[in-house]
Design a protein around this motif. Structure first.
Motif, short mmCIF file in Angstrom:
data_model
loop_
_atom_site.label_atom_id
_atom_site.label_comp_id
_atom_site.label_asym_id
_atom_site.label_seq_id
_atom_site.Cartn_x
_atom_site.Cartn_y
_atom_site.Cartn_z
N GLY A 92 0.80 -1.22 0.00
CA GLY A 92 0.00 0.00 0.00
C GLY A 92 0.83 1.26 0.00
N LEU A 93 1.78 1.36 0.92
CA LEU A 93 2.57 2.59 1.05
C LEU A 93 3.69 2.67 0.02
N ILE A 94 4.54 1.64 -0.05
CA ILE A 94 5.73 1.71 -0.89
C ILE A 94 5.38 1.66 -2.38
N LEU A 95 4.64 0.64 -2.81
CA LEU A 95 4.29 0.56 -4.23
C LEU A 95 3.34 1.68 -4.62
N GLY A 96 2.46 2.09 -3.68
CA GLY A 96 1.57 3.21 -3.97
C GLY A 96 2.35 4.49 -4.25
N CYS A 97 3.31 4.79 -3.38
CA CYS A 97 4.14 6.00 -3.56
C CYS A 97 4.98 5.90 -4.83
N CYS A 98 5.59 4.73 -5.06
CA CYS A 98 6.45 4.55 -6.24
C CYS A 98 5.66 4.69 -7.53
N SER B 236 13.23 0.44 -3.16
CA SER B 236 12.23 0.59 -4.22
C SER B 236 12.26 1.99 -4.82
N ALA B 237 12.38 3.01 -3.98
CA ALA B 237 12.44 4.39 -4.48
C ALA B 237 13.67 4.59 -5.35
N ALA B 238 14.81 4.03 -4.93
CA ALA B 238 16.04 4.15 -5.72
C ALA B 238 15.87 3.46 -7.07
N SER B 239 15.20 2.32 -7.09
CA SER B 239 14.96 1.60 -8.35
C SER B 239 14.09 2.42 -9.29
N VAL B 240 13.04 3.05 -8.75
CA VAL B 240 12.14 3.86 -9.58
C VAL B 240 12.88 5.08 -10.14
N LEU B 241 13.67 5.74 -9.32
CA LEU B 241 14.42 6.92 -9.77
C LEU B 241 15.44 6.55 -10.84
N ARG C 3 14.76 4.35 -13.02
CA ARG C 3 13.88 3.82 -14.07
C ARG C 3 13.94 2.30 -14.18
N GLN C 4 14.25 1.64 -13.07
CA GLN C 4 14.21 0.18 -13.02
C GLN C 4 12.99 -0.22 -12.20
N THR C 5 11.82 0.12 -12.75
CA THR C 5 10.59 -0.02 -11.97
C THR C 5 10.22 -1.47 -11.69
N ASP C 6 10.63 -2.41 -12.56
CA ASP C 6 10.33 -3.81 -12.30
C ASP C 6 11.06 -4.32 -11.07
N MET C 7 12.23 -3.71 -10.78
CA MET C 7 12.98 -4.10 -9.58
C MET C 7 12.24 -3.67 -8.32
N ALA C 8 11.54 -2.53 -8.40
CA ALA C 8 10.78 -2.06 -7.24
C ALA C 8 9.68 -3.05 -6.89
#
Length: 321
Positions: free
Chosen positions: A82-88, A224-229, A231-236
């Motif tokens: 809810g929190l982490i994937l939602g924010c990402c 997860s935030a580092a992965s999204v930043l 652009r490795q969103t699948d890793m998040a």
């Protein structure tokens, strides 16, 4: 109260730093012994982000606060989705690897249902052993699949660990410091959390579901935030699914192994259904209504709103209870 709150915040900060230092150090040591980066990622680093939950739940169960341990495991899984994937997803739409949808995500849903079923008659020693065996099988399965994909060129095995370039004496030093920091911060976190629960007149389960769960999820949030930043969103997404599996098999098994006993009724009627609903939502979003294999921003907002609603539900139950 203020003293306990300061200790709680300080212990969370120390825990995040110590977990990062310990994982980097352990990974560098493993590489120095000739273990591939792939295996390190699947085992040391993957399990490393769940070390805070493992230590907190171990200490809580040992001290007779099994509610805090159960709340930490379930609350962390709810926070991860809810929190982490939602924010990402609000930062950037998240993509799913096809094998994540066909293998790891269904396995997470099945494991969640298994844990729910085991909880109805309380957590016993046999339940803890079942989950621990599941953990060994899960890690073995991960390593075997990872090695197969590595042979087929599915993984890049050349990434460097932050501490690898330092001398091994320094690496061992930082690894030991990280481990000691984890042990100390976990002990302080449990102590402060139980004190706050007693002073507020709420159960250790509620503290575990809220403050402790959010705090011990910080390593996953950072990764997860580092992965999204980058652009490795699948890793998040993969990090959260892997972490949730470890939480169920390694963290949730600890109360059964150390302090067997009944599970609070609110866990069965509120917390488990919420965790299962969010896991199912992740499954549905992954397959998609319009575009498969991604979580868009609206779906991310739904996950984040669901997490907020759940926190309000827990808070409301402490007032009425």
């Amino acid at each position: 109260m203020w003293c306990d709150s300061i200790v709680l915040i300080a212990s969370l900060a120390l825990m995040v730093y110590s977990a990062d230092t310990f994982v980097d150090g352990a990974a560098a040591i493993a590489q120095n012994w000739g273990v591939s980066t792939l295996l390190i990622g699947l085992t040391v680093v993957g399990f490393g982000t769940s070390i805070p939950e493992v230590l907190v739940s171990s200490l809580a169960s040992w001290q007779g606060n099994a509610g805090l341990a159960v709340g930490n495991a379930l609350g962390s899984n709810i926070a991860n989705i809810g929190l982490i994937l939602g924010c990402c997803a609000l930062i950037m739409p998240l993509t799913f690897r096809p094998k994540l949808l066909s293998r790891e995500l269904p396995l997470l849903l099945i494991t969640s249902l298994l844990c729910f079923g085991l909880a109805f008659d309380g957590l016993s020693l046999s339940d803890g052993i079942i989950l621990l065996v599941g953990l060994v099988c899960f890690i073995t399965w991960l390593v075997r699949n990872g090695l197969d994909q590595s042979k087929n060129g599915g993984f890049d095995d050349t990434s460097a660990m932050p501490l690898q370039k330092r001398s091994m004496i320094l690496v061992w030093f930082f690894t030991i410091i990280g481990l000691l920091g984890l042990l100390i911060s976990a002990r302080l976190l449990v102590w402060a959390s139980v004190n706050i629960a007693n002073e507020l007149g709420v159960s250790d389960l509620v503290i575990g579901l809220t403050l402790v769960a959010m705090g011990t999820s910080l390593p996953e949030l950072a990764a997860s935030a580092a992965s999204v930043l980058k652009r490795q969103t699948d890793m998040a997404v993969g990090n959260v699914i892997g972490s949730n599996m470890y939480n169920l098999l390694a963290v949730y098994s600890l109360p059964g192994l150390i302090a067997p006993g009944p599970v609070n009724e609110s866990v069965l009627s509120r917390d488990f259904p919420v965790m299962l609903a969010l896991t199912l939502a992740l499954f549905v979003f992954g397959f998609g209504f319009f575009k498969s294999g991604r979580i868009n921003r609206w779906e991310g907002l739904f996950l984040l709103s669901s997490y907020g609603a759940y926190q309000w539900l827990v808070f409301k139950s402490t007032i009425t209870g």
